[in-house]
Design a protein around this motif. Sequence first.
Motif, short mmCIF file in Angstrom:
data_model
loop_
_atom_site.label_atom_id
_atom_site.label_comp_id
_atom_site.label_asym_id
_atom_site.label_seq_id
_atom_site.Cartn_x
_atom_site.Cartn_y
_atom_site.Cartn_z
N GLY A 132 43.24 -26.40 35.17
CA GLY A 132 41.95 -25.90 34.96
C GLY A 132 41.28 -26.67 33.95
O GLY A 132 39.94 -26.87 34.16
N VAL A 135 39.26 -29.99 35.24
CA VAL A 135 38.58 -29.55 36.36
C VAL A 135 36.97 -30.28 36.01
O VAL A 135 36.62 -30.87 36.96
N ARG A 139 34.43 -32.39 38.82
CA ARG A 139 33.60 -31.53 39.38
C ARG A 139 32.23 -32.28 39.63
O ARG A 139 31.58 -32.63 38.63
N VAL A 174 34.09 -34.11 44.53
CA VAL A 174 35.10 -34.62 43.71
C VAL A 174 34.68 -36.00 43.02
O VAL A 174 34.76 -36.93 43.85
N MET A 184 36.05 -29.89 46.60
CA MET A 184 36.68 -28.94 45.63
C MET A 184 36.28 -27.37 45.58
O MET A 184 35.00 -27.39 45.77
N TYR A 186 35.68 -24.04 43.29
CA TYR A 186 35.69 -23.97 42.02
C TYR A 186 35.04 -22.37 41.82
O TYR A 186 34.17 -21.80 42.33
N ALA A 195 40.23 -23.58 40.75
CA ALA A 195 40.05 -24.71 41.30
C ALA A 195 41.09 -25.33 42.16
O ALA A 195 42.08 -25.07 41.87
N GLN A 196 40.67 -25.79 43.22
CA GLN A 196 41.62 -26.09 44.14
C GLN A 196 40.94 -27.42 44.96
O GLN A 196 39.66 -27.27 45.34
N THR A 289 44.60 -35.85 38.05
CA THR A 289 45.11 -35.15 39.21
C THR A 289 46.79 -35.46 39.46
O THR A 289 47.10 -36.30 38.87
#
Length: 326
Positions: A132, A135, A139, A174, A184, A186, A195-196, A289
Amino acid sequence: MNEEQFKQQYKKAVDHMKTDDQMKKRVEQRLNTQHQQPKRQRKPLYIAASVVVAASIGLAAPNVWQQWNNPIVPETEVATNGTNTPNGSYDPVVIPKTELPNAKGKGVMADMMQLVVYQGNVYTQSATSLEGADVLALRGEKLGTTTGGIDEFSKQDEYKELASNIGEADIFAVNGYGTDFRIMSYTEIDGQVYAQLFDKTNDMTISRGADLIGKLNIEGHITSAKWETFDSWNNGLQQMRQLPADKSLNNFISAIYEAKPIATSPELEESLYSKEDRKMIYLTLEDKTQVSLFLFGEGLVRYGNVPAFLKVDQGAFQSFWNSLSE
């Protein structure tokens, strides 16, 4: 704060958030998965070869891997070895576009894996994770907000732009990755970031490892690395061992870039996953990442849910494999 207090605090936050029930369920499941780490079953994995998402049986980040109790019978192969390649190159593995549900009920099975529909394509849960705190640097431009709510019972017309089975979440580009490969989700809940990453690993041709692994921006960007035995992973022990980000690792990554692609098949899946001759490596990159790669003793490497293995040069693979000793 101990583990139980942590869980209770965030479950309380989830109960008071204003998002829909599906989002609550998703966040609670994530917390439970991360902190409980139940023992994984040792049954072999089987690939469903009719669609990419149905074929995705848990080869993702370690905290979201899972094994299904029953094999899924394929209708056709998801990935196939192509023909008519230039002299000296490998036969490519061709992964067709993931089809959305049609009137006959064929297509992606939404209940089997987290997914987002973007620009008519299906993006599925990535095998690359991020924390997190890191992120915001990744973003990019906001692309929209998911509608959520699709599942295995959804009708064809419900699979519209930004439909998903992850609840309502903002979707962003991203930084450093094309939106034709990665996006992504969020969400912020009481100041906590969820976030994924989602990758589009269908509608592509893999002629060599670089066609897939190259999209992850690994080569030349590794800052740290760890590895884990199958026993540790399978029992949720998280007994990570440090892996030097040195010439040996860099040479192995270069060998993966040049690896030969091999399409999955139920027979290959059964052969590989019925044995425990496996190891995991986790590569942290400059952009924070973390890429997870699954190594098989037979000299194969797999990334995430992609229905293809990469056959690494035997000498390069064996040398690196032997260096991963307890």
